[in-house]
Write a protein that holds these residues in place. Structure first.
Motif, PDB file in Angstrom:
ATOM      1  N   TYR A  12       0.870  -1.066  -0.072  1.00  0.00           N
ATOM      2  CA  TYR A  12       0.066  -0.107  -0.066  1.00  0.00           C
ATOM      3  C   TYR A  12       1.414   0.750  -0.501  1.00  0.00           C
ATOM      4  N   ILE A  13       0.694   1.719  -0.964  1.00  0.00           N
ATOM      5  CA  ILE A  13       1.879   2.878  -1.772  1.00  0.00           C
ATOM      6  C   ILE A  13       1.393   4.039  -1.583  1.00  0.00           C
ATOM      7  N   ARG A  14       2.164   5.405  -1.393  1.00  0.00           N
ATOM      8  CA  ARG A  14       2.047   7.004  -1.951  1.00  0.00           C
ATOM      9  C   ARG A  14       2.684   7.104  -2.920  1.00  0.00           C
ATOM     10  N   TYR A  15       2.869   8.087  -3.469  1.00  0.00           N
ATOM     11  CA  TYR A  15       3.044   8.262  -4.641  1.00  0.00           C
ATOM     12  C   TYR A  15       3.295   9.839  -5.599  1.00  0.00           C
ATOM     13  N   ARG A  16       4.455  10.486  -5.966  1.00  0.00           N
ATOM     14  CA  ARG A  16       3.889  11.889  -6.547  1.00  0.00           C
ATOM     15  C   ARG A  16       5.503  11.832  -7.579  1.00  0.00           C
ATOM     16  N   GLY A  17       4.923  12.148  -8.898  1.00  0.00           N
ATOM     17  CA  GLY A  17       5.737  12.108  -9.813  1.00  0.00           C
ATOM     18  C   GLY A  17       5.809  12.247 -11.179  1.00  0.00           C
ATOM     19  N   GLY A  18       6.490  12.434 -11.966  1.00  0.00           N
ATOM     20  CA  GLY A  18       6.390  12.097 -13.740  1.00  0.00           C
ATOM     21  C   GLY A  18       7.766  13.019 -14.307  1.00  0.00           C
ATOM     22  N   VAL A  19       7.834  13.728 -14.855  1.00  0.00           N
ATOM     23  CA  VAL A  19       8.398  14.022 -15.599  1.00  0.00           C
ATOM     24  C   VAL A  19       9.517  14.352 -15.263  1.00  0.00           C
ATOM     25  N   ALA A  20      11.248  13.620 -15.259  1.00  0.00           N
ATOM     26  CA  ALA A  20      12.362  14.743 -14.283  1.00  0.00           C
ATOM     27  C   ALA A  20      12.294  15.649 -14.343  1.00  0.00           C
ATOM     28  N   GLY A  21      12.353  16.433 -13.629  1.00  0.00           N
ATOM     29  CA  GLY A  21      12.101  18.408 -13.977  1.00  0.00           C
ATOM     30  C   GLY A  21      11.624  19.332 -13.893  1.00  0.00           C
ATOM     31  N   GLU A  23       6.834  19.515 -12.846  1.00  0.00           N
ATOM     32  CA  GLU A  23       5.964  19.535 -11.782  1.00  0.00           C
ATOM     33  C   GLU A  23       4.974  18.339 -11.890  1.00  0.00           C
ATOM     34  N   PRO A  24       5.145  17.829 -10.915  1.00  0.00           N
ATOM     35  CA  PRO A  24       4.966  16.553 -10.604  1.00  0.00           C
ATOM     36  C   PRO A  24       3.384  16.022 -11.639  1.00  0.00           C
ATOM     37  N   ILE A  25       3.227  15.351 -12.027  1.00  0.00           N
ATOM     38  CA  ILE A  25       1.787  14.856 -13.424  1.00  0.00           C
ATOM     39  C   ILE A  25       0.888  14.527 -12.243  1.00  0.00           C
ATOM     40  N   ASP A  26       1.895  12.957 -11.619  1.00  0.00           N
ATOM     41  CA  ASP A  26       1.150  12.106 -10.757  1.00  0.00           C
ATOM     42  C   ASP A  26       1.432  12.094  -9.323  1.00  0.00           C
ATOM     43  N   ASP A  27      -0.103  12.506  -8.275  1.00  0.00           N
ATOM     44  CA  ASP A  27       0.287  12.680  -7.135  1.00  0.00           C
ATOM     45  C   ASP A  27      -1.077  11.747  -6.442  1.00  0.00           C
ATOM     46  N   ARG A  28      -0.457  10.606  -5.982  1.00  0.00           N
ATOM     47  CA  ARG A  28      -1.688  10.645  -4.851  1.00  0.00           C
ATOM     48  C   ARG A  28      -0.147  10.254  -3.310  1.00  0.00           C
ATOM     49  N   SER A  29      -0.286  11.514  -2.868  1.00  0.00           N
ATOM     50  CA  SER A  29       0.688  11.191  -1.981  1.00  0.00           C
ATOM     51  C   SER A  29      -0.759  11.333  -0.403  1.00  0.00           C
ATOM     52  N   LEU A 134      11.772   9.989 -15.993  1.00  0.00           N
ATOM     53  CA  LEU A 134      10.359  10.069 -14.692  1.00  0.00           C
ATOM     54  C   LEU A 134      11.591   9.997 -13.612  1.00  0.00           C
ATOM     55  N   GLU A 135      10.972  10.836 -12.424  1.00  0.00           N
ATOM     56  CA  GLU A 135      11.025  11.258 -11.192  1.00  0.00           C
ATOM     57  C   GLU A 135       9.926  10.725 -10.489  1.00  0.00           C
ATOM     58  N   TYR A 136       9.976   9.687  -9.553  1.00  0.00           N
ATOM     59  CA  TYR A 136       9.216   9.745  -7.970  1.00  0.00           C
ATOM     60  C   TYR A 136       9.419   9.418  -6.640  1.00  0.00           C
ATOM     61  N   TRP A 137       8.578  10.076  -6.168  1.00  0.00           N
ATOM     62  CA  TRP A 137       9.010   9.787  -4.108  1.00  0.00           C
ATOM     63  C   TRP A 137       7.284   9.007  -4.538  1.00  0.00           C
ATOM     64  N   LEU A 138       8.306   7.829  -3.751  1.00  0.00           N
ATOM     65  CA  LEU A 138       7.504   6.830  -3.621  1.00  0.00           C
ATOM     66  C   LEU A 138       7.519   6.314  -2.016  1.00  0.00           C
ATOM     67  N   LYS A 139       6.859   5.849  -1.349  1.00  0.00           N
ATOM     68  CA  LYS A 139       6.657   5.449   0.094  1.00  0.00           C
ATOM     69  C   LYS A 139       5.748   4.660   0.579  1.00  0.00           C
ATOM     70  N   ILE A 140       6.016   3.419   0.598  1.00  0.00           N
ATOM     71  CA  ILE A 140       4.909   2.105   1.273  1.00  0.00           C
ATOM     72  C   ILE A 140       4.502   2.165   2.598  1.00  0.00           C
ATOM     73  N   GLU A 141       3.311   2.824   2.703  1.00  0.00           N
ATOM     74  CA  GLU A 141       2.873   2.286   4.091  1.00  0.00           C
ATOM     75  C   GLU A 141       2.473   1.134   4.840  1.00  0.00           C
TER      76      GLU A 141
END
Length: 145
Positions: A12-21, A23-29, A134-141
């Protein structure tokens, strides 16, 4: 290094990211974490590898080259078709996105019109993020069996 011992477990994860450099286009944080079955190919390979190495409560930033994400942009994936091939062909213009059913898999995929002429349209079957880093921040809950 990919840890196959996690495969089949639900992360069960949270994430935020998209194309490196950019603004994030995908945010489920925020909100409910997203359920990902590890090893099932539900996410791009580079994110799958990172998640397989992580433990509950861990977070990290991953940077992925195109080959670890949606692949390189394939010029053969750009094809020209007569407008009459589509029931909505008269409405298509450059930038239009519509669903195409992949004849091999039967699955719908989004395709983008990259050029629109009077009688024909050029359609790009590549994923919109193909060829991009791509660049994404990931966190596993949490992780469950």
């Amino acid at each position: 290094m990919k840890d196959n011992s996690q495969f089949g477990k639900c992360a069960y994860i949270r994430y935020r990211g998209g194309v490196a450099g950019e603004e994030p286009i995908d945010d489920r944080s925020e909100g409910e974490p997203v359920k990902v079955v590890l090893g099932a190919g539900q996410v791009v390979p580079g994110i799958e590898d990172a998640l397989s190495e992580m433990r509950a409560g861990e977070e990290r930033v991953v940077r992925l080259g195109p080959e670890e994400a949606y692949g390189r942009h394939d010029p053969d994936g750009v094809q020209t078709y007569p407008r009459t091939m589509f029931p909505f062909g008269g409405e298509l213009e450059e930038g239009s996105v519509f669903q195409w059913t992949n004849p091999a898999s039967g699955q719908p995929i989004p395709v983008r019109v990259v050029e629109a002429g009077e009688d024909a349209v050029k359609v790009d079957f590549n994923h919109p993020l193909a060829g991009k880093a791509l660049e994404y921040w990931l966190k596993i809950e949490r992780i469950e069996d």
